[in-house]
Scaffold this motif. Structure first.
Motif, PDB file in Angstrom:
ATOM      1  N   ARG A  90     -49.361  -5.993 -36.003  1.00 20.63           N
ATOM      2  CA  ARG A  90     -49.129  -5.093 -34.869  1.00 20.63           C
ATOM      3  C   ARG A  90     -48.154  -3.964 -35.176  1.00 20.63           C
ATOM      4  N   VAL A  91     -47.890  -3.719 -36.451  1.00 22.81           N
ATOM      5  CA  VAL A  91     -46.898  -2.687 -36.795  1.00 22.81           C
ATOM      6  C   VAL A  91     -47.313  -1.301 -36.306  1.00 22.81           C
ATOM      7  N   GLU A  92     -48.603  -1.072 -36.154  1.00 22.75           N
ATOM      8  CA  GLU A  92     -49.068   0.219 -35.643  1.00 22.75           C
ATOM      9  C   GLU A  92     -49.096   0.243 -34.122  1.00 22.75           C
ATOM     10  N   GLY A  93     -48.759  -0.883 -33.518  1.00 25.03           N
ATOM     11  CA  GLY A  93     -48.839  -0.979 -32.059  1.00 25.03           C
ATOM     12  C   GLY A  93     -47.534  -0.712 -31.343  1.00 25.03           C
ATOM     13  N   ILE A  94     -46.539  -0.189 -32.068  1.00 24.72           N
ATOM     14  CA  ILE A  94     -45.248   0.066 -31.423  1.00 24.72           C
ATOM     15  C   ILE A  94     -44.665   1.399 -31.861  1.00 24.72           C
ATOM     16  N   ASP A  95     -44.048   2.069 -30.915  1.00 21.04           N
ATOM     17  CA  ASP A  95     -43.217   3.250 -31.184  1.00 21.04           C
ATOM     18  C   ASP A  95     -41.817   2.929 -30.694  1.00 21.04           C
ATOM     19  N   VAL A  96     -40.814   3.237 -31.503  1.00 17.77           N
ATOM     20  CA  VAL A  96     -39.422   3.033 -31.106  1.00 17.77           C
ATOM     21  C   VAL A  96     -38.771   4.392 -30.897  1.00 17.77           C
ATOM     22  N   VAL A  97     -38.212   4.587 -29.723  1.00 17.29           N
ATOM     23  CA  VAL A  97     -37.542   5.833 -29.372  1.00 17.29           C
ATOM     24  C   VAL A  97     -36.047   5.541 -29.278  1.00 17.29           C
ATOM     25  N   GLU A  98     -35.275   6.142 -30.161  1.00 15.66           N
ATOM     26  CA  GLU A  98     -33.827   5.946 -30.138  1.00 15.66           C
ATOM     27  C   GLU A  98     -33.218   6.943 -29.161  1.00 15.66           C
ATOM     28  N   SER A  99     -32.886   6.467 -27.983  1.00 11.49           N
ATOM     29  CA  SER A  99     -32.407   7.374 -26.938  1.00 11.49           C
ATOM     30  C   SER A  99     -31.821   6.584 -25.787  1.00 11.49           C
ATOM     31  N   ASP A 100     -31.005   7.267 -25.013  1.00 15.62           N
ATOM     32  CA  ASP A 100     -30.551   6.757 -23.727  1.00 15.62           C
ATOM     33  C   ASP A 100     -31.727   6.865 -22.758  1.00 15.62           C
ATOM     34  N   ALA A 101     -32.106   5.768 -22.132  1.00 19.90           N
ATOM     35  CA  ALA A 101     -33.255   5.777 -21.226  1.00 19.90           C
ATOM     36  C   ALA A 101     -33.074   6.767 -20.083  1.00 19.90           C
ATOM     37  N   LEU A 102     -31.825   7.033 -19.692  1.00 18.90           N
ATOM     38  CA  LEU A 102     -31.578   7.979 -18.610  1.00 18.90           C
ATOM     39  C   LEU A 102     -31.842   9.419 -19.020  1.00 18.90           C
ATOM     40  N   ALA A 103     -31.987   9.660 -20.326  1.00 17.08           N
ATOM     41  CA  ALA A 103     -32.228  11.018 -20.812  1.00 17.08           C
ATOM     42  C   ALA A 103     -33.677  11.223 -21.246  1.00 17.08           C
TER      43      ALA A 103
END
Length: 317
Positions: free
Chosen positions: A105-118
């Protein structure tokens, strides 16, 4: 091409794996980031089942994935997972954890490094929100995401139990307030269960609650604040929402006062507030804790007709 989720149960992270990953990263959960990691696989399975995801068909937005306990469970069901993580070491580790425990499932995820409020843009359009929300910012994050991503049709979030009660409360309840009304602007909200303290590391002092949200198929009401400013699309929707939320904030800022008194600052005077309330079909002597979201929307709409509404660019932070 995105691989299909698993059709058979797979191992999830338990206490040993969680502590191993934390030691690898030199991480101790922090109160500042509201971190409490789930260490019980059965709890993860319960959350995923309660989320009622359509297998292999939905893109799920997860906030605060931490070490990946819930992420792995979601990958077993979802078409795709977008995980938003504010802590850089955790964000960098998550793809490696997926590669180790769910290599297919390595192609099944995107990781976004961010504050969710932004976050206002994501690499995939989310259909559902499933998250163990950081306790210290749970309500602002939930409202921000529901407002920013109208594609989210339903969700299941874990928050402090008392916050869950507030979110799901109805008019007249002792815990009914600003979070209750604002959440119900977006969705039908209900409590879906309680999670004990011992399934977390570190164990929080109070239990957690599961909150289910099903987005309304139609807006609560047409407010007219966007139209009054010549706005269209998402900008008009945001203007209408802000008009309602401004009324809600004013009504509960002084919850023991009558609406005539509580809304006098918003309307410009007590007399103006009374005129708007009467136009909305609300008794000026009523209190905000007795009104549902439709009645707050009626007040906001009447306010627009009296040229009382927040202007775009001057919304609250």
């Amino acid at each position: 091409m995105i691989d299909s989720p698993r059709t058979t149960p797979a191992p999830l992270l338990g206490p040993a794996e969680i502590r191993e990953l934390a030691e690898l990263l030199g991480i101790r959960p922090t109160k500042t980031l509201g971190q409490n990691f789930v260490i019980d696989p059965n709890t993860i399975r319960r959350i995923v089942a309660a989320a009622d995801l359509e297998p292999a068909a939905e893109t799920v937005l997860e906030v605060g994935p931490g070490l990946g306990s819930l992420t792995l469970g979601l990958l077993d069901v979802a078409r795709h997972v977008v995980a938003v993580e504010i802590d850089p070491p955790l964000a960098r580790q998550l793809p490696k954890t997926v590669a180790r425990f769910r290599p297919e499932r390595v192609e099944g995820i995107d990781v976004v490094e961010s504050d969710a409020l932004a976050v206002t843009d994501l690499p995939q359009t989310p259909d559902a929100l499933v998250a163990n929300l950081p306790y210290n910012v749970a309500v602002p994050v939930l409202l921000h995401l529901m407002g920013s991503f109208p594609s989210i049709r339903h969700g299941l979030v874990m928050v402090q139990d008392e916050v869950a009660d507030r979110l799901a409360a109805g008019p007249g309840s002792k815990v009914y307030g600003v979070p209750s009304v604002k959440a119900s602007w977006f969705a039908e909200v209900s409590k879906a269960g309680v999670i004990g303290t011992q399934v977390f590391w570190p164990a929080p002092r109070i239990s957690s609650g599961l909150v289910r949200l099903v987005r309304r198929s139609e807006p609560v009401a047409q407010i007219g604040a966007g139209t009054a400013q010549g706005l269209t699309g998402n900008r008009a929707d945001a203007a209408d929402r802000e008009a309602v939320f401004t009324v809600v904030d004013a009504a509960f800022a002084q919850r023991r006062k009558t609406l005539r008194a509580a809304l006098s600052g918003w309307a410009g005077s007590g007399a103006a507030a009374e005129e708007i309330l009467i136009a909305a079909g609300i008794q000026p002597t009523e209190r905000g804790e007795k009104l549902d979201v439709h009645q707050f929307a009626a007040i906001a709409a009447a306010g627009v007709n009296h040229n009382v509404y927040p202007v775009e660019g001057q919304y609250r932070a």
